[in-house]
Design an enzyme around this catalytic site. Structure first.
Site, PDB file in Angstrom:
ATOM      1  N   ARG A 180       0.836  -1.202   0.000  1.00 27.38           N
ATOM      2  CA  ARG A 180       0.000   0.000   0.000  1.00 27.38           C
ATOM      3  C   ARG A 180       0.871   1.252   0.000  1.00 27.38           C
ATOM      4  O   ARG A 180       0.565   2.228  -0.690  1.00 27.38           O
ATOM      5  CB  ARG A 180      -0.929   0.003   1.216  1.00 27.38           C
ATOM      6  CG  ARG A 180      -1.777   1.251   1.317  1.00 27.38           C
ATOM      7  CD  ARG A 180      -2.705   1.229   2.511  1.00 27.38           C
ATOM      8  NE  ARG A 180      -3.506   2.436   2.580  1.00 27.38           N
ATOM      9  CZ  ARG A 180      -4.486   2.635   3.441  1.00 27.38           C
ATOM     10  NH1 ARG A 180      -4.791   1.700   4.324  1.00 27.38           N
ATOM     11  NH2 ARG A 180      -5.160   3.760   3.428  1.00 27.38           N
ATOM     12  N   ASN A 238     -10.653  -4.261  -1.451  1.00 25.98           N
ATOM     13  CA  ASN A 238     -10.553  -3.270  -2.513  1.00 25.98           C
ATOM     14  C   ASN A 238      -9.593  -3.721  -3.605  1.00 25.98           C
ATOM     15  O   ASN A 238      -8.668  -4.489  -3.341  1.00 25.98           O
ATOM     16  CB  ASN A 238     -10.060  -1.944  -1.920  1.00 25.98           C
ATOM     17  CG  ASN A 238     -11.158  -1.206  -1.183  1.00 25.98           C
ATOM     18  OD1 ASN A 238     -12.284  -1.122  -1.662  1.00 25.98           O
ATOM     19  ND2 ASN A 238     -10.827  -0.663  -0.023  1.00 25.98           N
ATOM     20  N   CYS A 290     -19.181  -2.040   0.642  1.00 29.46           N
ATOM     21  CA  CYS A 290     -18.357  -0.876   0.972  1.00 29.46           C
ATOM     22  C   CYS A 290     -19.057  -0.121   2.102  1.00 29.46           C
ATOM     23  O   CYS A 290     -20.277  -0.177   2.230  1.00 29.46           O
ATOM     24  CB  CYS A 290     -18.199   0.028  -0.250  1.00 29.46           C
ATOM     25  SG  CYS A 290     -17.192   1.510   0.012  1.00 29.46           S
ATOM     26  N   HIS A 294     -16.568   3.493  -4.960  1.00 32.33           N
ATOM     27  CA  HIS A 294     -15.685   4.645  -4.776  1.00 32.33           C
ATOM     28  C   HIS A 294     -15.856   5.684  -5.882  1.00 32.33           C
ATOM     29  O   HIS A 294     -14.944   6.463  -6.169  1.00 32.33           O
ATOM     30  CB  HIS A 294     -14.221   4.213  -4.653  1.00 32.33           C
ATOM     31  CG  HIS A 294     -13.935   3.500  -3.362  1.00 32.33           C
ATOM     32  ND1 HIS A 294     -12.687   3.111  -2.983  1.00 32.33           N
ATOM     33  CD2 HIS A 294     -14.764   3.108  -2.358  1.00 32.33           C
ATOM     34  CE1 HIS A 294     -12.738   2.514  -1.808  1.00 32.33           C
ATOM     35  NE2 HIS A 294     -14.004   2.500  -1.415  1.00 32.33           N
ATOM     36  N   TYR A 305     -14.528  10.121  -2.239  1.00 30.05           N
ATOM     37  CA  TYR A 305     -13.595   9.673  -3.275  1.00 30.05           C
ATOM     38  C   TYR A 305     -13.672  10.542  -4.532  1.00 30.05           C
ATOM     39  O   TYR A 305     -12.745  10.538  -5.346  1.00 30.05           O
ATOM     40  CB  TYR A 305     -13.846   8.210  -3.632  1.00 30.05           C
ATOM     41  CG  TYR A 305     -13.339   7.262  -2.580  1.00 30.05           C
ATOM     42  CD1 TYR A 305     -12.002   6.871  -2.558  1.00 30.05           C
ATOM     43  CD2 TYR A 305     -14.175   6.774  -1.580  1.00 30.05           C
ATOM     44  CE1 TYR A 305     -11.519   6.018  -1.591  1.00 30.05           C
ATOM     45  CE2 TYR A 305     -13.706   5.917  -0.605  1.00 30.05           C
ATOM     46  CZ  TYR A 305     -12.378   5.547  -0.606  1.00 30.05           C
ATOM     47  OH  TYR A 305     -11.910   4.705   0.371  1.00 30.05           O
TER      48      TYR A 305
END
Length: 421
Positions: free
Chosen positions: A90, A144, A164, A194, A244
């Site tokens: 990440r 995700n 989500c 998102h 987002y």
């Protein structure tokens, strides 16, 4: 009822366990299996999970294992919350795109594509093993990028629904501002994972009064501040975009901000170390307050509702989920995965009708859907050319020089997770 959580060693898990304990009348779990290859984390999280069940008087059994086949055997539902490559991957997703002037984020843009490429093959292998042991089990995906992962699962014929927590978080926020209970708030929630907008906020259900205009008039400043977008934008749009959308509506501003501070991954990694130290305390028998800063707010309540509805035990009749479009949004393919309100039951999720969508949002949805098509092809079949095409198609990238450079960096940073590289 047996539920399995793949990625059960996540620091998220006590949030989920707390929900199972509190909402046991909605979802009567007899056995909860936490599966994770990281045995050290699994031991800490599993110990806290058992103490949470004991504190709240839950009669169910919690077991832990690093053996996937054992974990999913006989499961009624399998929840996926894994992170291939961990926080180290990440950190990379959030860093190298910034070097090219693009948003560095783990679920969208170049970083989101990298995560999809690492994740889709692993998730499909897990789902195949679930199907071999229990072909009737439901797979609930919280991993995700949810839209791409859910589409991969559905395309492979799995019984899957994506989840989500964005919608449930906004529902709770709006209920507080309106002074009503959360179940009284029904969102006209439309988009892709998102990439969503609240085009209506209804009291009492899908046919209830739309109070979104009043909500924006009375509380627009608060909502705008929470989502870090200017209030005049909300007045012009007349809808509430998810946070987002800031990556699209304020891209350059976000890039400058991200480049001037430590990555979110670094913050989360530090938080996880602190949480795991807390979890090791044998006197801790409830989720710590710090967990609220980790992310995933209300995830447990959304997961319980969804699992209960899919398994026929209850849950709210309408829920925001990720599932096939099937004509709901006529400007997208039927097999696109959209995030909308749906009627959920033992047969799966059926999207509710959606009023006509403003071309301003429809165009962006169509663009990102095309990117997700290409991203899934790259995840399934690999190859530099497919990665380049997906990046070139993404509206946050779109320039061939960026796409060329980002392709090389994505492959270089993820080679150990890409079988074809």
């Amino acid at each position: 009822m047996k539920l399995t959580v793949v990625g059960g060693g996540s620091t998220y898990t006590p949030e989920l366990v707390d929900g199972f304990a509190r909402l046991r009348d909605t979802l009567p779990v007899e056995e909860l299996v936490l599966m994770d290859p990281a045995q050290d984390r699994l031991d800490l999280v599993g110990g806290l999970a058992r103490r949470i069940f004991a504190r709240q008087g839950h009669p169910g059994r919690i077991t832990t294992t690093s053996d996937l086949d054992r974990a999913v055997e006989g499961a009624d539902a399998v929840l996926l919350q894994l992170r291939v490559g961990g926080q180290a991957a990440r950190e990379q997703d959030e860093t190298w795109p910034l070097e090219c002037g693009c948003v560095g984020q783990e679920t969208t843009g170049a970083g989101g594509l990298a995560k999809a490429l690492r994740t889709v093959p692993v998730v499909l292998d897990i789902a195949d093993r679930v199907r071999r042991t229990n072909p009737h089990a439901w797979i609930i995906d919280f991993t995700n990028p949810v839209g791409i992962v859910t589409r991969a699962l559905l395309r492979a014929g799995h019984r899957a629904v994506g989840l989500c927590n964005v919608a449930i978080g906004l529902q709770r926020k709006f209920a507080g501002l309106l002074g009503v209970e959360p179940p009284d708030v029904h969102l006209d929630h439309v988009g892709l994972n998102h990439l969503t907008w609240e085009t209506g906020v209804r009291l009492g259900g899908p046919e209830g009064e739309d109070v979104l205009p009043k909500l924006l008039t009375d509380h627009g400043d608060t909502i705008a501040a929470d989502l870090r977008l200017p209030r005049p934008l909300f007045d012009r749009l007349g809808v509430v975009p998810s946070y987002y959308l800031r990556y699209y509506y304020a891209h350059d501003e976000v890039v400058r901000e991200l480049g001037a501070k430590p990555s979110r991954a670094a913050e989360v990694a530090a938080m996880e170390r602190e949480l795991l130290t807390m979890y090791a305390d044998p006197s801790l028998d409830e989720k710590p307050a710090l967990l609220a800063k980790r992310g995933g707010a209300y995830y447990s309540e959304a997961a319980v509702d969804l699992a209960a509805a899919l398994l026929g035990g209850g849950g709210t009749p309408y829920q925001v989920v990720n599932t096939y479009n099937r004509g709901t949004l006529p400007f997208l393919p039927d097999d696109a995965v959209i995030e909308v309100q749906a009627a959920v039951g033992p047969q799966g999720a059926t999207p509710l009708p959606v009023p006509s969508v403003d071309p301003l949002y429809a165009g962006l949805m169509a663009n990102v859907t095309t990117y997700e098509d290409l991203a899934l092809e790259a995840a399934l079949h690999g190859g530099r050319a497919r990665v380049f095409r997906a990046l070139l198609a993404h509206p946050l990238i779109g320039q061939y020089e960026y796409a060329e450079t980002l392709t090389d960096r994505l492959i270089a940073h993820n080679r150990e997770h890409l079988a074809w590289a």
